[in-house]
Design a protein around this motif. Structure first.
Motif, mmCIF file in Angstrom:
data_model
loop_
_atom_site.group_PDB
_atom_site.id
_atom_site.type_symbol
_atom_site.label_atom_id
_atom_site.label_comp_id
_atom_site.label_asym_id
_atom_site.label_seq_id
_atom_site.Cartn_x
_atom_site.Cartn_y
_atom_site.Cartn_z
ATOM 1 N N GLY A 82 -2.763 -3.571 -4.330
ATOM 2 C CA GLY A 82 -2.983 -3.783 -2.905
ATOM 3 C C GLY A 82 -1.934 -3.131 -2.032
ATOM 4 O O GLY A 82 -1.757 -3.478 -0.870
ATOM 5 N N LEU A 83 -1.210 -2.167 -2.600
ATOM 6 C CA LEU A 83 -0.114 -1.533 -1.869
ATOM 7 C C LEU A 83 -0.280 -0.023 -1.865
ATOM 8 O O LEU A 83 -1.007 0.545 -2.681
ATOM 9 C CB LEU A 83 1.231 -1.883 -2.510
ATOM 10 N N ASP A 84 0.401 0.614 -0.921
ATOM 11 C CA ASP A 84 0.494 2.064 -0.945
ATOM 12 C C ASP A 84 1.920 2.450 -0.599
ATOM 13 O O ASP A 84 2.758 1.593 -0.269
ATOM 14 C CB ASP A 84 -0.515 2.725 -0.008
ATOM 15 N N VAL A 85 2.227 3.725 -0.682
ATOM 16 C CA VAL A 85 3.592 4.186 -0.454
ATOM 17 C C VAL A 85 4.065 3.831 0.952
ATOM 18 O O VAL A 85 5.205 3.396 1.148
ATOM 19 C CB VAL A 85 3.687 5.707 -0.692
ATOM 20 N N VAL A 86 3.201 4.018 1.936
ATOM 21 C CA VAL A 86 3.558 3.725 3.326
ATOM 22 C C VAL A 86 3.882 2.246 3.501
ATOM 23 O O VAL A 86 4.877 1.872 4.128
ATOM 24 C CB VAL A 86 2.420 4.134 4.286
ATOM 25 N N GLU A 87 3.040 1.389 2.914
ATOM 26 C CA GLU A 87 3.244 -0.051 3.028
ATOM 27 C C GLU A 87 4.562 -0.478 2.386
ATOM 28 O O GLU A 87 5.306 -1.305 2.931
ATOM 29 C CB GLU A 87 2.074 -0.793 2.372
ATOM 30 N N LEU A 88 4.873 0.100 1.228
ATOM 31 C CA LEU A 88 6.119 -0.248 0.556
ATOM 32 C C LEU A 88 7.335 0.206 1.378
ATOM 33 O O LEU A 88 8.352 -0.487 1.431
ATOM 34 C CB LEU A 88 6.157 0.393 -0.837
ATOM 35 N N THR A 89 7.220 1.367 1.984
ATOM 36 C CA THR A 89 8.317 1.861 2.821
ATOM 37 C C THR A 89 8.555 0.931 4.000
ATOM 38 O O THR A 89 9.699 0.634 4.366
ATOM 39 C CB THR A 89 8.007 3.285 3.335
ATOM 40 N N LYS A 90 7.476 0.440 4.605
ATOM 41 C CA LYS A 90 7.596 -0.512 5.711
ATOM 42 C C LYS A 90 8.284 -1.790 5.249
ATOM 43 O O LYS A 90 9.128 -2.353 5.965
ATOM 44 C CB LYS A 90 6.208 -0.841 6.268
#
Length: 200
Positions: A134-142
């Motif tokens: 349920g995650l992506d690179v952008v979400e993890l960076t945020k």
């Protein structure tokens, strides 16, 4: 010879071999697969330039029949090796970058000789795991930026949150790397899904 003809040895003992031996095994498997494919290409391509044939002189000494037989023999073990290699690449215990790179290249070599059905089924499994995060690179960076901005009095708590972030990023990166090895065979829908995860 025994190593290549008895892959069950790897299933039981590969995780306890030192990194140098693992590197040698991965390089050997890559060479076996890639050289056999190259030899077959050389024999099948009548338009090879003479200087190219000369540069591949040692490979050409191996007969087309032997190269085909070698490739067929190792192809039988694709289903054995790829899960083992996946697990190794997914292991946080494997931290040496050279070894990780060799494991990844070995996965790509096996994928290149795997059947289309096997590739599609394995890729679907990887994609399902990606969806489950349920995650992506952008979400993890945020999330990471949010952690850094948080006024957390307990530094241990902050470090724990950062460690959780790194674990999630590692897992996501591994799944993305593995999915990329199948990029030549996947359909448009799955390509679009990967793009949605990776886009900036």
């Amino acid at each position: 010879g025994n190593f290549l003809s008895a892959p069950e040895f790897i299933d039981e003992n590969f995780d306890v071999l030192n990194n140098n031996i693992k590197n040698y095994i991965c390089i050997g498997l890559q060479s076996l697969i890639n050289n056999s494919k190259h030899i077959i290409d050389l024999y099948n391509n009548d338009n090879n330039e003479e200087d190219e044939k000369e540069s591949n002189n040692n490979l050409v000494k191996i007969s087309l029949e032997k190269a085909q037989n070698d490739l067929q023999a190792i192809s039988i073990y694709v289903k054995n090796f790829i899960p083992i290699l996946f697990n190794l690449y997914n292991s946080k215990a494997v931290v040496e970058q050279q070894l990780r790179a060799n494991i990844y290249r070995t996965i790509k070599a096996f994928v290149s000789i795997a059947s289309e059905k096997f590739c599609k089924n394995t890729f679907i499994t990887v994609v399902e795991k990606l969806k489950q995060t349920g995650l992506d690179v952008v979400e993890l960076t945020k999330q990471y930026k949010k952690i850094n901005k948080q006024m957390v009095d307990d530094e241990d708590e902050k470090e724990e949150l950062k460690a959780q972030y790194h674990d999630k990023l590692f897992d996501l990166s591994v799944l993305i790397d593995l999915s990329r090895t199948f990029i030549h065979i996947i359909d448009f829908n799955n390509t679009s899904f990967l793009y949605s995860i990776l886009k900036p």
